[in-house]
Design a protein around this motif. Structure first.
Motif, short mmCIF file in Angstrom:
data_model
loop_
_atom_site.label_atom_id
_atom_site.label_comp_id
_atom_site.label_asym_id
_atom_site.label_seq_id
_atom_site.Cartn_x
_atom_site.Cartn_y
_atom_site.Cartn_z
N GLU A 37 8.86 5.31 15.36
CA GLU A 37 8.38 4.43 16.43
C GLU A 37 8.10 3.05 15.87
O GLU A 37 7.84 2.92 14.67
N PRO A 38 8.15 2.01 16.71
CA PRO A 38 7.82 0.66 16.21
C PRO A 38 6.45 0.61 15.51
O PRO A 38 6.28 -0.16 14.56
N GLU A 39 5.54 1.46 15.96
CA GLU A 39 4.20 1.49 15.35
C GLU A 39 4.20 2.03 13.91
O GLU A 39 3.21 1.93 13.20
N ASP A 40 5.33 2.61 13.50
CA ASP A 40 5.44 3.09 12.12
C ASP A 40 5.85 1.99 11.15
O ASP A 40 5.91 2.22 9.94
N THR A 41 6.15 0.81 11.69
CA THR A 41 6.52 -0.32 10.84
C THR A 41 5.38 -0.67 9.89
O THR A 41 4.25 -0.92 10.32
N ALA A 42 5.68 -0.66 8.59
CA ALA A 42 4.66 -0.92 7.58
C ALA A 42 5.31 -0.89 6.21
O ALA A 42 6.47 -0.49 6.06
N VAL A 43 4.53 -1.31 5.21
CA VAL A 43 4.90 -1.05 3.82
C VAL A 43 4.31 0.30 3.45
O VAL A 43 3.11 0.53 3.65
N TYR A 44 5.13 1.17 2.92
CA TYR A 44 4.72 2.52 2.55
C TYR A 44 4.52 2.60 1.04
O TYR A 44 5.40 2.21 0.27
N TYR A 45 3.35 3.13 0.65
CA TYR A 45 2.99 3.25 -0.75
C TYR A 45 2.79 4.72 -1.11
O TYR A 45 2.08 5.44 -0.38
N CYS A 46 3.35 5.15 -2.22
CA CYS A 46 3.03 6.49 -2.70
C CYS A 46 1.88 6.39 -3.70
O CYS A 46 1.64 5.33 -4.29
N PHE A 47 1.16 7.49 -3.85
CA PHE A 47 0.04 7.53 -4.78
C PHE A 47 -0.02 8.88 -5.47
O PHE A 47 0.45 9.89 -4.95
N VAL A 48 -0.65 8.87 -6.65
CA VAL A 48 -0.95 10.09 -7.38
C VAL A 48 -2.40 10.01 -7.81
O VAL A 48 -2.83 8.98 -8.36
N LEU A 49 -3.15 11.07 -7.57
CA LEU A 49 -4.56 11.10 -7.96
C LEU A 49 -4.66 11.53 -9.41
O LEU A 49 -4.40 12.69 -9.75
N GLY A 50 -5.06 10.60 -10.29
CA GLY A 50 -5.29 10.94 -11.67
C GLY A 50 -6.69 11.46 -11.87
O GLY A 50 -7.48 11.52 -10.93
N PRO A 51 -7.04 11.84 -13.09
CA PRO A 51 -8.38 12.38 -13.37
C PRO A 51 -9.50 11.37 -13.12
O PRO A 51 -10.61 11.77 -12.75
N THR A 52 -9.21 10.09 -13.29
CA THR A 52 -10.27 9.10 -13.11
C THR A 52 -9.83 7.91 -12.28
O THR A 52 -10.62 7.00 -12.04
N THR A 53 -8.59 7.89 -11.84
CA THR A 53 -8.10 6.74 -11.11
C THR A 53 -6.99 7.17 -10.16
O THR A 53 -6.54 8.32 -10.20
N VAL A 54 -6.57 6.25 -9.32
CA VAL A 54 -5.45 6.48 -8.41
C VAL A 54 -4.30 5.58 -8.85
O VAL A 54 -4.48 4.38 -9.05
N PHE A 55 -3.13 6.16 -9.01
CA PHE A 55 -1.95 5.40 -9.36
C PHE A 55 -1.15 5.11 -8.10
O PHE A 55 -0.98 5.98 -7.24
#
Length: 116
Positions: A87-105
């Motif tokens: 949908e047009p509302e899905d327009t965005a920049v998409y970011y992937c992430f991984v939860l590390g032991p002390t931080t988010v990548f």
């Protein structure tokens, strides 16, 4: 050093589909880390989209439930987001992430534009 690189974004018409990929490198324990996707539309804060936990559970924001499917390949250290019925509302920049032991990548993001 853990690095994430997204790909697969682009321009698609409403009702169309895209598959985003996220290649994770430098992580020796990707298989035991929760990972997922956020997105950020212009002028809006970054919002959670989906998570695939290390235990095999997938969770989705209400706005994408039933349309998006998250998956991962631990052997290839890859994360995916299949997006259908866009949908047009899905327009965005998409970011992937991984939860590390002390931080988010985070990855650098990939643009998805849904427009006719």
């Amino acid at each position: 050093q853990v690095q994430l690189v997204e790909s697969g974004g682009g321009l698609v018409q409403p009702g169309g589909s895209l598959r985003l990929s996220c290649e994770v490198s430098g992580s020796r324990d990707f298989s035991i880390r929760d990972a997922g996707w956020y997105r950020q539309a212009p002028g809006n804060p970054r919002k959670w989209v989906a998570t695939f936990t290390s235990k095999g559970t997938s969770m989705y924001a209400d706005s994408v439930k039933g349309r998006f499917t998250i998956s991962r390949d631990n052997a290839k250290t890859m994360l995916y987001l299949q997006m259908n019925s866009l949908e047009p509302e899905d327009t965005a920049v998409y970011y992937c992430f991984v939860l590390g032991p002390t931080t988010v990548f985070w990855g650098q993001g990939t643009q998805v534009t849904v427009s006719s």
